[in-house]
Design a protein around this motif. Structure first.
Motif, PDB file in Angstrom:
ATOM      1  N   THR A  74       0.904  -1.022  -0.070  1.00 20.71           N
ATOM      2  CA  THR A  74       0.286   0.126  -0.021  1.00 20.71           C
ATOM      3  C   THR A  74       1.065   1.444   0.118  1.00 20.71           C
ATOM      4  O   THR A  74       0.969   2.122   0.659  1.00 20.71           O
ATOM      5  CB  THR A  74      -0.667   0.405   1.927  1.00 20.71           C
ATOM      6  OG1 THR A  74      -1.339  -1.731   1.354  1.00 20.71           O
ATOM      7  CG2 THR A  74      -2.231   0.998   1.421  1.00 20.71           C
ATOM      8  N   ARG A  97      -1.419   6.329   2.495  1.00 24.85           N
ATOM      9  CA  ARG A  97      -2.470   4.949   3.074  1.00 24.85           C
ATOM     10  C   ARG A  97      -3.600   5.831   3.502  1.00 24.85           C
ATOM     11  O   ARG A  97      -4.601   5.382   2.584  1.00 24.85           O
ATOM     12  CB  ARG A  97      -1.894   4.268   3.452  1.00 24.85           C
ATOM     13  CG  ARG A  97      -0.673   3.072   3.938  1.00 24.85           C
ATOM     14  CD  ARG A  97      -0.656   2.642   4.740  1.00 24.85           C
ATOM     15  NE  ARG A  97       0.936   1.407   4.132  1.00 24.85           N
ATOM     16  CZ  ARG A  97       2.065   1.985   4.581  1.00 24.85           C
ATOM     17  NH1 ARG A  97       1.886   2.658   5.430  1.00 24.85           N
ATOM     18  NH2 ARG A  97       3.233   0.971   4.325  1.00 24.85           N
ATOM     19  N   ALA A 100      -7.924   1.133  -2.735  1.00 25.08           N
ATOM     20  CA  ALA A 100      -7.633   0.804  -1.124  1.00 25.08           C
ATOM     21  C   ALA A 100      -7.891  -0.322  -1.166  1.00 25.08           C
ATOM     22  O   ALA A 100      -5.917  -0.713   0.200  1.00 25.08           O
ATOM     23  CB  ALA A 100      -7.942   2.288  -0.441  1.00 25.08           C
ATOM     24  N   ALA A 125      -5.529  -3.199  -1.957  1.00 25.42           N
ATOM     25  CA  ALA A 125      -4.222  -3.174  -1.251  1.00 25.42           C
ATOM     26  C   ALA A 125      -3.714  -3.554  -0.210  1.00 25.42           C
ATOM     27  O   ALA A 125      -4.496  -3.934   0.683  1.00 25.42           O
ATOM     28  CB  ALA A 125      -3.902  -1.671  -1.307  1.00 25.42           C
TER      29      ALA A 125
END
Length: 449
Positions: free
Chosen positions: A329, A408, A419, A422
């Motif tokens: 990430t 992140r 996201a 990930a």
């Protein structure tokens, strides 16, 4: 109101001289400078048939009833409308040459084939001297490219004491790339036709370019289009795939995985982890590449507005095609540094009063010490160069770990679908043998990975 009578028009066809006059009038206000006399100085190199490239449109020469060469007036107007729709940014430049190790190319197979090399070759001629070359007479075959007067937009930048590089606005590069592809496909579909002008007037334009210089979907594009990329190279190492015979031809058969319109030319890959992301066109590949000043120092150019603001989700999805970046990430260190300076440190950048209100201070730059393999000691330094008042220098110093954590959090807000794919538990696309990581002397620093 009746349409103004155009001298030289007969049954929808106009003579070449009249077409030159019409073209000059229609493109007078275009953001892309266009040349005049594109019809009376066309190059007869490309066969079969005689035609003229106007932007991304192929205008075929036809023989009128009196035996003179003419062109359809509607085709000229349509090509002018497509060119006038293109918007350019004089600060968003793409390097077009010279490049070392490029073989000499002949001027056959189309007027736009290998247009970068043709421009470089012309500029390197003994009688050519940068911008002054535009005022000197040129052969008809090299007088223009798709009607575009590229010399008015050419930017020359020094590289060392003796070398120089040439740059064009990105929108113009996209326009020429699209025109080259359209011409190649048109020649492919007409290679069995006779090489003499005919009385028909079909034209096979490429899809018109939108305001950002990208082709938009149209129903009258060329018969052969690149196929969409569907992740065929997912999780593979660039060092292995790039050595396979015929890979360049395979890549050219895909559409760019980012803009999804232009034909791909290169395999974009993660330099940090070594995995292939996807095939992309030269323009998108240049847009994605960090603007390095040194190996650990990059300038945050204007193109990062597209990467992290207007087209964020597309680019984040593209970067996370790399299994290493996706499972951790994060982004490769240069991209993460640029994001930190452009996005996370945006509020820290001072402004100065200008003629049209306040504008951001100077030129943003970010450098780093250490590497992503030693995150405890890796430090990002965001600074401003060329401050008008000379007072601003270093804006912030951010640890790599802190920058990764901020990314992140931002990723979950700006692109939740990216996201969601990930994270360290997403190991389904990660090859069993990944690139070795340099051991950290501090031991626990590798916990980040």
């Amino acid at each position: 109101m009746s349409e103004r009578v155009l001298p030289g028009r007969v049954a929808g066809l106009v003579t070449l001289a009249a077409a030159d006059s019409l073209w000059a009038g229609l493109t007078a206000g275009s953001a892309v400078p266009m040349t005049c006399a594109v019809f009376t100085r066309f190059s007869p190199d490309a066969k079969p048939g005689l035609y003229i490239m106007l932007g991304t449109c192929v205008v075929k020469l036809v023989r009128s009833a009196d035996g003179q060469l003419s062109v359809p007036e509607t085709e000229v107007r349509r090509a002018a409308a497509a060119v006038n729709a293109v918007e350019t940014d004089a600060l968003d430049l793409v390097r077009i040459g010279p490049f070392r190790g490029v073989p000499e190319q002949t001027c056959t197979g189309g007027t736009l084939r290998r247009w970068r090399q043709r421009i470089s070759r012309e500029l390197q001629e003994p009688h050519s001297s940068g911008r002054s070359a535009r005022h000197k007479p040129r052969p008809a075959a090299l007088s223009h490219l798709a009607g575009i007067d590229w010399r008015q937009m050419l930017v020359e930048q020094p590289r060392g004491r003796t070398e120089r590089t040439w740059w064009l606005p990105r929108a113009v590069v996209r326009l020429l790339d699209a025109a080259e592809y359209t011409e190649a496909q048109w020649l492919h579909t007409t290679q069995c036709q006779p090489s003499t002008p005919v009385t028909e007037q079909p034209s096979h334009p490429r899809e018109p370019l939108g305001s950002r210089g990208r082709p938009t979907t149209g129903a009258d594009g060329p018969g052969i289009q690149p196929r969409p990329y569907s992740g065929e190279l997912k999780g593979q190492l660039y060092s292995v795939v790039s050595r396979k015979p015929g890979m360049s031809r395979t890549v050219a058969g895909w559409a760019c995985a980012v803009c999804r319109t232009a034909s791909a030319a290169v395999l974009d890959h993660c330099h940090e982890h070594g995995y292939i992301r996807a095939p992309v066109c030269p323009s998108c590949n240049t847009l994605e590449r960090p603007d390095h000043l040194y190996d650990n120092d990059i300038r945050v150019a204007g193109r990062y507005t597209r990467l992290f603001d207007t087209e964020t989700a597309d680019w984040l999805r593209h970067w996370h095609r790399c299994p290493g970046c996706r499972t951790r990430t994060t982004l490769p260190l240069p991209h993460l540094a640029a994001w930190t300076a452009h996005t996370a440190s945006r509020t820290l950048r001072p402004t100065h009063p200008g003629a049209r209100g306040r504008k951001p201070c100077g030129v943003l730059r970010v450098a780093w010490t250490g590497s992503q393999n030693t995150p405890r000691s890796c430090l990002l330094t965001v600074s401003v160069d060329f401050c008008p008042s000379g007072e601003h220098r270093v804006l912030a110093q951010i640890l790599y770990r802190e920058a990764a954590d901020r990314f992140r959090t931002w990723l979950a807000e700006i692109a939740p679908d990216v996201a969601a794919e990930a994270g360290p538990d997403r190991l389904d696309g990660l090859p069993a043998e990944s690139r070795p990581v340099i051991a950290d002397a501090n031991g626990d620093d590798l916990a980040l990975f």
